[in-house]
Motif scaffolding. Structure first.
Motif, PDB file in Angstrom:
ATOM      1  N   ASN A 132       0.716  -0.950  -0.127  1.00  0.00           N
ATOM      2  CA  ASN A 132      -0.060   0.286  -0.034  1.00  0.00           C
ATOM      3  C   ASN A 132       1.190   1.134  -0.084  1.00  0.00           C
ATOM      4  OD1 ASN A 132       0.163  -1.556   2.643  1.00  0.00           O
ATOM      5  ND2 ASN A 132      -0.120   1.310   3.048  1.00  0.00           N
TER       6      ASN A 132
ATOM      7  N   TRP B   5      -0.815  -3.790   4.099  1.00  0.00           N
ATOM      8  CA  TRP B   5      -0.813  -4.491   3.232  1.00  0.00           C
ATOM      9  C   TRP B   5      -0.173  -6.226   3.468  1.00  0.00           C
ATOM     10  CZ3 TRP B   5       3.836  -6.763   0.623  1.00  0.00           C
ATOM     11  CH2 TRP B   5       4.472  -6.692   1.256  1.00  0.00           C
TER      12      TRP B   5
ATOM     13  N   ALA C 117      -3.514  -8.058   4.235  1.00  0.00           N
ATOM     14  CA  ALA C 117      -4.629  -8.128   3.006  1.00  0.00           C
ATOM     15  C   ALA C 117      -3.410  -9.178   2.590  1.00  0.00           C
ATOM     16  CB  ALA C 117      -4.341  -7.181   2.384  1.00  0.00           C
ATOM     17  N   ARG C 118      -4.403 -11.020   1.913  1.00  0.00           N
ATOM     18  CA  ARG C 118      -3.443 -11.859   1.560  1.00  0.00           C
ATOM     19  C   ARG C 118      -3.425 -11.467   0.034  1.00  0.00           C
ATOM     20  NH1 ARG C 118      -7.010 -16.093  -1.259  1.00  0.00           N
ATOM     21  NH2 ARG C 118      -8.484 -15.051  -0.772  1.00  0.00           N
TER      22      ARG C 118
ATOM     23  N   ARG D 175      -2.106  -9.058  -1.603  1.00  0.00           N
ATOM     24  CA  ARG D 175      -1.433  -7.960  -1.533  1.00  0.00           C
ATOM     25  C   ARG D 175      -0.347  -9.068  -1.133  1.00  0.00           C
ATOM     26  NH1 ARG D 175      -1.950  -2.743  -2.352  1.00  0.00           N
ATOM     27  NH2 ARG D 175      -3.962  -2.293  -2.084  1.00  0.00           N
TER      28      ARG D 175
END
Length: 423
Positions: A110, A117, A120-121, A123
């Motif tokens: 991010n 980030w 977040a899977r 990412r």
């Protein structure tokens, strides 16, 4: 900008690679009278473009990936009017293709500094968890003699992220690469936030971005560049460089004259008594293929990282598909025909055309692409300053605090110029 020559003394920049060009730009901007001497017939050093008769087009000797955090390189391009010659995705994103299983995925930090980030899977690296990334904090307390593998250890994230990053940035495998240099990369990029990780590549060629605009800028400032001029000896008197011997041409240095020595480390060692430099080097192998039509990667990305094969990075520019293999000492010993077949297999698979016939190609071997960036060799990097008060060193092999990259080379040239201006 101060008018050229308004400060006393002339500075002789020996070497027209990126370090030398950066030094000449900085010095001329500061008002110094500058002359550049280059042993080869062209500027750019290891960052150059040329016309290849086999392919019938211009190619780069290698591929270089920059990041938005490479501020010295971006300042250099801004100074020479070449900022728009770079291209890349609008967001920080790195696509990878696993050749062994045919799986494509992306790492997408991010933009902000808080690295949410990793939670977040979609990412992060497939199969990795948030805690895996926190292991990188160990780099902050690593011993100077530690390698990347010593600090980060084996595992899925090593093979899918840390190894590709280490090999690309340090031209060395994690088992031998200096952890301190990987930390320097992460401090400037991920450590500052994802927006500093946005990747950038040249749109047309290395010469069009880093060499030709710099030479044009120097010409406008009245800086002469002499090609085919190899420095054979430096006359040293007390704490000064007193003369430069180029064979048929000799230069006597006045009291206010200076020298920026921007040559390879072994050449500098031969010219300056007692100088300690990195002595070991590592190779990079590049392959360029001329496709019958322009190809495209998913999402229109200009490059993709490759895992599970021999090729490591694939770059596309029009009909040219270029592959880079770093830390390639063993590969550099192989014949070009064998390398073309080997690397085309990976390239064709990545392009989704595994059965495509081998197109015309060119292998470029840079046997001494960088110094070997181990802890021991990194400890041998000298500073810009020398015991001779009017002589400074420049080159990505000097102690810039960064790996041997375009960013490091340009920073070294600017540091040498600043040192001579201050003195």
């Amino acid at each position: 900008m101060t008018q050229p020559g308004s400060l006393t003394g002339r500075v002789h920049v020996v070497g027209a690679g990126l370090a030398g060009l950066a030094a000449a730009l900085s010095l001329s901007r500061a008002g110094r009278s500058v002359v550049v001497h280059e042993a080869a017939g062209q500027a750019g050093g290891r960052c150059r473009s040329y016309f290849d008769r086999t392919l019938g087009c211009r190619i780069d000797n290698g591929n270089h990936l920059l990041l938005a955090s490479n501020e010295a390189a971006l300042d250099y391009l801004a100074e020479t009017g070449a900022t728009t010659s770079l291209t890349g995705p609008v967001r920080p994103e790195f696509a990878f293709h696993d050749l062994a299983v045919g799986h494509t995925w992306s790492v997408r930090p991010n933009p902000g500094r808080i690295a949410w980030w990793i939670l977040a899977r979609r990412r992060r690296v497939p199969g990795s968890g948030p805690l895996d990334y926190l292991r990188a904090l160990r780099l902050l307390v690593a011993r100077r003699e530690a390698t990347v593998m010593d600090v980060l250890g084996p595992g899925l994230l090593m093979e899918r992220l840390w190894r590709p990053l280490t090999v690309a940035a340090l031209n060395a495998e994690p088992e031998v690469a200096a952890a301190s240099l990987l930390l320097a990369v992460l401090r400037k990029s991920l450590g500052r936030g994802g927006r500093w990780c946005r990747p950038l590549v040249v749109r047309d060629g290395l010469a069009e971005s880093f060499v030709d605009p710099a030479l044009a800028t120097l010409e406008r400032r009245g800086v002469a560049v002499a090609f085919g001029r190899r420095l054979r000896a430096i006359g040293l008197q007390g704490d000064r460089a007193a003369s430069l011997d180029f064979g048929e041409v000799s230069v006597e240095l006045g009291p206010a004259d200076g020298v920026v020595l921007a040559v390879p480390p072994m050449a500098a060692e031969a010219l300056l008594p007692g100088l300690v430099v990195p002595r070991d080097s590592a190779a990079i192998v590049n392959a360029h293929f001329l496709l019958d039509r322009p190809a495209a990667l998913p999402g229109g990305a200009p490059f993709v990282g490759l895992l599970g094969g021999t090729a490591q990075w694939l770059f596309l520019r029009g009909r040219i598909a270029s592959v880079t293999v770093s830390a390639a000492d063993r590969l550099a010993e192989e014949p070009a025909d064998a390398l073309l077949a080997l690397l085309w297999r990976d390239t064709a698979a990545a392009l989704g055309t595994p059965d495509a016939a081998l197109p015309p190609g060119r292998i470029v071997k840079e046997r001494r692409a960088t110094f070997r960036q181990t802890p021991a060799e990194a400890a041998r990097r000298p500073p810009a300053g020398t015991v001779w008060r009017n002589l400074a060193l420049a080159g990505d092999w000097t102690d810039t605090g960064l790996p041997a990259t375009i960013e490091g080379a340009i920073r070294s040239g600017r540091a040498a110029a600043d040192l001579l201006t201050e003195r």
